[in-house]
Scaffold this motif. Structure first.
Motif, PDB file in Angstrom:
ATOM      1  N   GLU A 107       0.811  -1.120   0.114  1.00  0.00           N
ATOM      2  CA  GLU A 107       0.057   0.013  -0.053  1.00  0.00           C
ATOM      3  C   GLU A 107       0.661   1.229  -0.118  1.00  0.00           C
ATOM      4  N   VAL A 108       0.341   2.471  -0.189  1.00  0.00           N
ATOM      5  CA  VAL A 108       1.024   3.790  -0.021  1.00  0.00           C
ATOM      6  C   VAL A 108       0.889   4.559   0.734  1.00  0.00           C
ATOM      7  N   GLY A 109      -0.246   4.386   1.368  1.00  0.00           N
ATOM      8  CA  GLY A 109      -0.746   5.634   2.742  1.00  0.00           C
ATOM      9  C   GLY A 109       0.305   5.243   3.684  1.00  0.00           C
ATOM     10  N   PRO A 110       0.571   6.111   4.495  1.00  0.00           N
ATOM     11  CA  PRO A 110       1.652   6.236   5.602  1.00  0.00           C
ATOM     12  C   PRO A 110       1.212   5.241   6.963  1.00  0.00           C
ATOM     13  N   GLU A 111      -0.119   5.137   7.077  1.00  0.00           N
ATOM     14  CA  GLU A 111      -0.569   4.179   7.998  1.00  0.00           C
ATOM     15  C   GLU A 111      -0.564   2.727   7.636  1.00  0.00           C
ATOM     16  N   GLU A 112      -0.732   2.472   6.358  1.00  0.00           N
ATOM     17  CA  GLU A 112      -0.653   1.199   5.843  1.00  0.00           C
ATOM     18  C   GLU A 112       0.767   0.723   5.463  1.00  0.00           C
ATOM     19  N   THR A 113       1.601   1.463   5.012  1.00  0.00           N
ATOM     20  CA  THR A 113       2.874   1.120   4.918  1.00  0.00           C
ATOM     21  C   THR A 113       3.498   0.829   6.152  1.00  0.00           C
ATOM     22  N   GLY A 114       3.319   1.683   7.308  1.00  0.00           N
ATOM     23  CA  GLY A 114       3.666   1.333   8.664  1.00  0.00           C
ATOM     24  C   GLY A 114       3.218  -0.135   8.971  1.00  0.00           C
ATOM     25  N   ILE A 115       2.052  -0.478   8.796  1.00  0.00           N
ATOM     26  CA  ILE A 115       1.713  -2.012   9.179  1.00  0.00           C
ATOM     27  C   ILE A 115       2.566  -2.904   8.508  1.00  0.00           C
ATOM     28  N   LYS A 127      13.743 -14.776   9.904  1.00  0.00           N
ATOM     29  CA  LYS A 127      14.238 -15.215   8.501  1.00  0.00           C
ATOM     30  C   LYS A 127      13.257 -15.668   7.463  1.00  0.00           C
ATOM     31  N   ILE A 128      11.744 -15.244   7.683  1.00  0.00           N
ATOM     32  CA  ILE A 128      10.761 -15.251   6.804  1.00  0.00           C
ATOM     33  C   ILE A 128      10.634 -14.136   5.881  1.00  0.00           C
ATOM     34  N   ASN A 129      10.422 -14.277   4.679  1.00  0.00           N
ATOM     35  CA  ASN A 129      10.603 -13.156   3.633  1.00  0.00           C
ATOM     36  C   ASN A 129       9.108 -12.670   3.542  1.00  0.00           C
ATOM     37  N   LEU A 130       8.912 -11.352   3.380  1.00  0.00           N
ATOM     38  CA  LEU A 130       7.454 -10.609   3.162  1.00  0.00           C
ATOM     39  C   LEU A 130       7.764 -10.465   1.817  1.00  0.00           C
ATOM     40  N   ARG A 131       7.087 -10.895   0.604  1.00  0.00           N
ATOM     41  CA  ARG A 131       7.134 -10.365  -0.795  1.00  0.00           C
ATOM     42  C   ARG A 131       6.182  -9.575  -0.842  1.00  0.00           C
ATOM     43  N   HIS A 132       6.529  -8.163  -1.460  1.00  0.00           N
ATOM     44  CA  HIS A 132       5.618  -7.218  -2.033  1.00  0.00           C
ATOM     45  C   HIS A 132       4.964  -7.291  -3.332  1.00  0.00           C
ATOM     46  N   PHE A 133       3.736  -7.149  -3.607  1.00  0.00           N
ATOM     47  CA  PHE A 133       3.289  -7.107  -5.062  1.00  0.00           C
ATOM     48  C   PHE A 133       2.642  -5.577  -5.077  1.00  0.00           C
ATOM     49  N   ILE A 134       2.392  -5.288  -6.424  1.00  0.00           N
ATOM     50  CA  ILE A 134       1.696  -3.873  -6.538  1.00  0.00           C
ATOM     51  C   ILE A 134       0.541  -4.323  -7.637  1.00  0.00           C
ATOM     52  N   GLY A 135      -0.804  -4.443  -7.056  1.00  0.00           N
ATOM     53  CA  GLY A 135      -1.690  -4.728  -7.961  1.00  0.00           C
ATOM     54  C   GLY A 135      -3.155  -3.826  -7.927  1.00  0.00           C
ATOM     55  N   HIS A 136      -2.598  -2.536  -7.549  1.00  0.00           N
ATOM     56  CA  HIS A 136      -3.929  -1.702  -7.503  1.00  0.00           C
ATOM     57  C   HIS A 136      -3.935  -0.537  -8.422  1.00  0.00           C
ATOM     58  N   THR A 137      -2.934  -0.714  -9.464  1.00  0.00           N
ATOM     59  CA  THR A 137      -2.877   0.580 -10.404  1.00  0.00           C
ATOM     60  C   THR A 137      -3.152  -0.120 -11.833  1.00  0.00           C
ATOM     61  N   LEU A 138      -3.536   0.664 -12.705  1.00  0.00           N
ATOM     62  CA  LEU A 138      -3.752   0.297 -14.183  1.00  0.00           C
ATOM     63  C   LEU A 138      -2.260   0.067 -14.802  1.00  0.00           C
ATOM     64  N   TYR A 139      -1.302   0.962 -14.449  1.00  0.00           N
ATOM     65  CA  TYR A 139      -0.028   0.805 -15.070  1.00  0.00           C
ATOM     66  C   TYR A 139       0.773   0.109 -13.986  1.00  0.00           C
ATOM     67  N   ASN A 140       1.636  -1.027 -14.372  1.00  0.00           N
ATOM     68  CA  ASN A 140       2.707  -1.572 -13.465  1.00  0.00           C
ATOM     69  C   ASN A 140       3.864  -0.467 -13.506  1.00  0.00           C
ATOM     70  N   LYS A 141       4.476  -0.120 -12.094  1.00  0.00           N
ATOM     71  CA  LYS A 141       5.664   0.839 -12.007  1.00  0.00           C
ATOM     72  C   LYS A 141       6.438   0.627 -12.956  1.00  0.00           C
ATOM     73  N   GLU A 142       7.046  -0.875 -13.413  1.00  0.00           N
ATOM     74  CA  GLU A 142       8.023  -1.044 -14.342  1.00  0.00           C
ATOM     75  C   GLU A 142       7.523  -0.618 -15.734  1.00  0.00           C
ATOM     76  N   ASP A 143       6.313  -0.512 -16.166  1.00  0.00           N
ATOM     77  CA  ASP A 143       5.894  -0.414 -17.448  1.00  0.00           C
ATOM     78  C   ASP A 143       5.772   1.185 -17.652  1.00  0.00           C
ATOM     79  N   LEU A 144       5.864   1.983 -16.710  1.00  0.00           N
ATOM     80  CA  LEU A 144       5.947   3.525 -16.695  1.00  0.00           C
ATOM     81  C   LEU A 144       7.160   3.909 -17.525  1.00  0.00           C
ATOM     82  N   PRO A 145       6.883   5.222 -18.382  1.00  0.00           N
ATOM     83  CA  PRO A 145       8.203   5.829 -18.978  1.00  0.00           C
ATOM     84  C   PRO A 145       9.348   6.437 -18.186  1.00  0.00           C
ATOM     85  N   PHE A 146       8.989   6.210 -16.731  1.00  0.00           N
ATOM     86  CA  PHE A 146       9.873   6.949 -16.071  1.00  0.00           C
ATOM     87  C   PHE A 146       9.959   5.995 -14.661  1.00  0.00           C
TER      88      PHE A 146
END
Length: 425
Positions: A107-115, A127-146
């Motif tokens: 998430e991107v809100g400060p409360e949500e990122t804090g959690i 030693k357990i990994n928390l893997r992050h995904f981004i599934g709330h946007t129309l464009y994936n961040k890696e597909d943006l032109p910047f």
């Protein structure tokens, strides 16, 4: 050989379709453990004399969890439901079910990122990994032109460059098979009373939407079935009897019952059948604004708000509500259009975007109340509340957002003209 189990932590992503996190978890594990936390921090009071979540949105959330649970039960599984803070329960779940990895949407809100940070810190000790995904946007961040750090701060520039140089990916298919971690007790879905609501007080009486992926997909399908009718809805002039076209998809988007890419590609298919029009374009523009605010919060955090001492205003809000603010909340200002919209918000948990601009203009520029009062009240009342969009839009109306004065941003003079017309209506 020890089997690999992945805990899938659901938040505002309550769907099976176009859910990369879920698809990856199924592909990379022998079995998954879906989990949802009813976090008490979202059901308390705020410093603004408002509730963090109102009863109308809480009901929509409960319906959405019911829908997700039924979807998993169709696969002979379930979702584990826990009332409590994620960081207080995650380590126990990892140990009890021998979890190898935890997946969740960032998430991107400060409360949500804090959690997320609290959970990540707890898991790191084991030693357990928390893997992050981004599934709330129309464009994936890696597909943006910047890169995120170079995203234009002005919406008009973001829109132009993104539409020209970025692509919207196709949707991930909903899973056809899921293997679940063995478990005998999956937890009960709480009622409103369990979440701290007074059951004797009426919940919004004109619920405009039923929660859940199934209802969201049905609404989208029904909306596009009548694509020709969308042409006839005049959105050019806002009056008490003509609020303009609204797809009313936002609540399902806010909780992730609908994917923005699903909406995009369905509307594109409708355009091929019916041709383009301003109302179709309005929906696609709304998806872009959602992306813009999320990416702005990702880039700047609370520095997005161009206002001195903003952190102090949030921690210690300005004085208690004046009578003018109380009348605004109650829909008793004496202004016809403002009052109708505020009463509709209280009844149903929804007003169209044009109405939100009008009532915000009245609160900020006529009553002269601080904009955070309105943003906090909307946080309580809106069924489609999303932290980035809500606080970002209110800041823009107040002139405190990075895109407030840009072309295509908030037009104060236009809102005054609309309100002046309605005074004479």
């Amino acid at each position: 050989m020890k089997s690999k189990k992945i805990l899938v932590w659901f938040r505002n992503d309550l769907r099976l379709h176009d859910n990369e996190m879920l698809v990856e978890a199924i592909a990379k594990s022998d079995s998954i453990l879906p989990v949802y936390f009813f976090d008490p921090r979202y059901f308390g009071d705020t410093r603004f004399q408002t509730a963090k979540t109102g009863s109308t949105r809480a009901r929509f959330l409960i319906e959405s969890i019911h829908s997700l649970r039924r979807a998993f039960q169709d696969f002979r599984g379930d979702i584990l439901l826990i009332q409590g803070r994620p960081e207080d329960h995650m380590l126990d779940l990892v140990e009890r079910f021998e979890i190898s990895e935890v997946y969740h949407h960032r998430e991107v809100g400060p409360e949500e990122t804090g959690i997320s940070a609290h959970v990540e810190d707890a898991l790191w000790k084991q030693k357990i990994n928390l893997r992050h995904f981004i599934g709330h946007t129309l464009y994936n961040k890696e597909d943006l032109p910047f890169p995120i750090k170079d995203i234009p701060d002005v919406f008009n520039q973001f829109k132009k460059k993104t539409e020209r140089d970025a692509i919207v990916k196709s949707c991930f298919e909903a899973p056809v098979q899921i293997s679940f971690v063995e478990n005998s007790e999956w937890g009960q879905i709480p009622g409103l009373e369990d979440l701290g609501f007074d059951v004797d007080e009426p919940v919004g009486g004109e619920q405009y939407a039923k929660g859940g992926e199934t209802a969201g997909l049905a609404h989208l399908e029904d909306l596009l079935k009548h694509g020709s009718e969308i042409y006839s809805k005049n959105s050019s002039k806002v009056t008490p009897d003509n609020p303009g076209f609204s797809s009313k998809l936002s609540a399902w988007l806010a909780l992730g019952c609908l994917s923005p890419r699903k909406v995009y590609w369905q509307f594109k298919a409708a355009e091929n059948e019916f041709g383009g029009n301003s109302n179709f374009n309005q929906v696609l523009l709304g998806l872009l604004w959602r992306d813009y605010f999320r990416f702005m919060f990702k880039k700047h955090g609370i520095r997005f708000f161009q206002e001195p001492d903003f952190e102090r205003l949030i921690v210690t809000p300005v004085e208690e509500d004046s009578d003018l603010v109380k009348n605004w909340k109650a829909g008793q200002t004496g202004h016809l259009l403002v009052d109708r919209y505020m009463q509709e918000l209280d009844r149903s948990g929804f007003i169209p975007h044009a109405g939100r601009l009008i009532v915000a203009t009245y609160l900020i520029h006529i009553i002269k109340a601080h904009w955070t009062k309105g943003a906090a009240y909307f946080e309580e009342k809106l069924t489609d509340y999303s932290a980035a969009s809500n606080w970002g839009n209110w800041a823009n109306v107040a002139g405190a957002g990075l895109s407030a004065g840009s072309k295509g941003g908030f037009d104060l003079e236009k809102q005054f003209k609309i309100m002046d017309v309605v005074v004479l209506y």
